[in-house]
Design an enzyme around this catalytic site. Structure first.
Site, PDB file in Angstrom:
ATOM      1  N   LYS A 177      35.816  31.657  44.446  1.00  0.00           N
ATOM      2  CA  LYS A 177      35.452  32.028  45.823  1.00  0.00           C
ATOM      3  C   LYS A 177      34.570  30.908  46.377  1.00  0.00           C
ATOM      4  CE  LYS A 177      35.629  35.014  49.179  1.00  0.00           C
ATOM      5  NZ  LYS A 177      36.880  35.246  49.914  1.00  0.00           N
ATOM      6  N   ASP A 238      42.132  42.772  34.345  1.00  0.00           N
ATOM      7  CA  ASP A 238      42.582  44.168  34.331  1.00  0.00           C
ATOM      8  C   ASP A 238      43.788  44.322  35.249  1.00  0.00           C
ATOM      9  OD1 ASP A 238      40.655  44.938  32.525  1.00  0.00           O
ATOM     10  OD2 ASP A 238      40.139  46.763  33.621  1.00  0.00           O
TER      11      ASP A 238
END
Ligand code: NAP
Length: 481
Positions: A177, A238
């Site tokens: 980011k 995940d």
């Protein structure tokens, strides 16, 4: 004389841990590989005995001896303190790199079936917001420090490329980011871009993490290896597990300087513990990663292939979609053992070479700067005043200092000077002081004196020096609201 067997520390763990670990051990033993297991305690039982870290000293001694751990999930029992045995292990053995591969598995139906997904997330595992450095700065404002080091970035980038080469992979994406967190997330991007040319056989590309999540949901087959920071990697890995069938199938390796820990991504699933219902695939595949790590590549391929053949033959545990008559953990294990030596029709073994791990740089790692200059200081002040009133208080207080108030921000938004727009404020102000005369100099004495005068009227709780390294600002500019 028979050669000594390679010793492995085994932590059966909690909940379904002992069942899935036993499954993996039986399969590894059935490959005939020369290993010996040292079973040790960790997790819930250790906590119940009053061991506050959840890891007994005997277990630590075994890990220090063997350097390799096959681990079941460890619970963090509520009521025995807040420490997590998993975090203790990660910190004690500095397992800086978390590798989570996922791939399409035969017969495991997902929304992406048929798209041959084969993705590895390489996640930095000890830094970032997960370093756990947090403060309540006022009763209503919490702060967590995002610590990213050049050393941590270099190690994880080198690990990602080394892993890609060892597995014959073609591409590494770096997901950050950095458009928002230019210094912290940006450090990983810059380190990645600096090191990528050293691996000309692998294509490399930076991608913003939000776009990475979007692309993973839309066209996941474009990804091969993704290297990323700790929290991003936690979430992305995940997500990728979900793309290929869920937690029951997701293995992982935690790579440290001298100790590596292999475990399923899933937890102890207490609801199905002891019922012979757990899917052992993730732990078995973690065992295969461990075998490859210790140089037992053939046994690793045999285990992986036997799992694929078992799934191709239609044997399913109860968590797999479409399992009308599910196999128990032990039946699944027997089937895998029966399939050792067979090869999958859909996914034959790949060629692997040893992962060339980055050497451990122990001691204090320093990135030198030719020049450094102190240009200001941010003082965080707790106050219930409106920004203009706070500035009106601070300006005369600091009149005799070589530093003058430049701006005030509230949760990152500039609220002084010159912003009359109403924003929702909290009692936590970052007050930036810079030199009145930019050509002059100041040091710690002036900062301490500044804190003294501010502290005579206001409560301050945090100070950050504003520096330039080699002429470049080493701090973020304010975001103009
Ligand atoms: P979890 O143990 O992963 O279980 C969530 C659910 O996923 C289970 O209830 C079960 O769902 C299913 N599941 C997970 N693994 C499975 C398997 N091998 N076979 C079949 N189904 C499986 O997550 P949790 O309930 O959040 O965590 C429980 C404990 O584990 C907590 O104490 C947590 O701290 C710990 N934990 C440890 C680790 C680790 O040691 N690395 C990692 C994560 C969590 P169904 O309801 O469908 O049966």
């Amino acid at each position: 004389m028979t050669p000594a067997k390679r010793k492995i520390t085994v932590l059966p763990g909690d909940g379904i841990g002992p069942e899935v670990v036993e499954s993996a051990l039986e399969i590894i033993k059935a490959t005939g590989v020369a290993v010996e297991f040292e079973k040790c305690e960790a997790g819930a039982r250790a906590f119940q005995k009053g061991i506050v870290t959840g890891i007994p000293t005997d277990t630590i001694a075994s890990i220090e001896r063997t350097k390799v751990v096959l681990k079941g999930p460890l619970e963090t029992p509520i009521g025995y303190g807040n420490r997590s045995a998993n975090v203790t292990l990660r910190t004690l053995f500095e397992t800086y790199g978390n590798i989570r591969p996922v791939r399409e598995l035969p017969g495991v139906q997902t929304a992406f079936t048929g798209r041959a997904l084969d993705i590895v997330i390489v996640r930095e595992n000890i830094e970032d917001l997960y370093a756990g450095i947090e403060y309540m700065q006022t009763p209503g404002v919490a702060e967590g420090l995002k610590i990213i080091s050049r050393e941590g970035c270099e190690k994880i980038v080198k690990l990602a490329f080394a892993f890609a080469i060892a597995e014959g992979r073609k591409a590494v994406h770096c997901a950050t980011k950095s458009n928002i967190m230019k210094l912290t997330e940006g450090l990983l991007q810059h380190t990645f871009e600096e090191f990528a040319p050293k691996y000309p056989s692998i294509s490399s590309k930076h991608i913003l993490i939000d776009n990475a999540a979007h692309q993973l949901a839309m066209r996941p087959e474009q990804f091969d290896v993704i290297v990323t920071t700790n929290m991003n990697g936690d979430i992305l890995s995940d997500l990728t597990s979900g793309l290929t069938g869920g937690l029951g199938f997701a293995p992982s390796a935690n790579i440290g300087n001298d100790v590596s820990i292999f475990e399923a991504v899933h937890g102890s699933a207490p609801d199905i513990a002891g019922k012979n219902k757990a899917n052992p695939t993730a732990l078995i595949l973690s065992g295969a990663m461990m075998l490859r790590h210790i140089g037992e590549g053939k046994a690793a391929n045999d285990v992986e292939q036997a799992v694929l053949v078992t799934l191709e033959s239609g044997i399913r545990t109860s968590d797999m979609m479409g399992a009308d008559t599910p196999a128990g953990t032990t039946d699944f294990t027997k089937a895998v053992i029966g399939n050792l030596g067979k090869r999958s029709k859909l996914s034959p073994p790949k060629q692997y070479t040893k992962v060339d791990l980055p050497p451990a740089q122990l001691g204090v790692n320093v990135v030198p700067a030719q020049s450094r200059r102190l240009v200001g200081v941010d003082v965080y002040v707790e106050s219930d005043l409106e920004p203009k009133a706070l500035a009106a208080d601070l300006e005369p207080l600091t009149q005799s200092s070589p530093l003058k108030l430049q701006m005030i921000t509230n949760r990152g938004a500039m609220v002084f000077p010159g912003n009359d727009r109403r924003v929702s404020l909290v009692d936590h102000f970052r007050c930036r002081f810079v030199l009145r005369d930019p050509a002059s100099k100041f040091g710690d004495a002036e900062i301490i004196s500044l804190l003294g005068v501010i502290g005579s009227k206001h409560s301050w709780m945090h100070v950050e020096k504003l520096q330039e390294f080699d002429g470049e600002p080493a701090f973020s500019k304010s975001q103009v609201s």
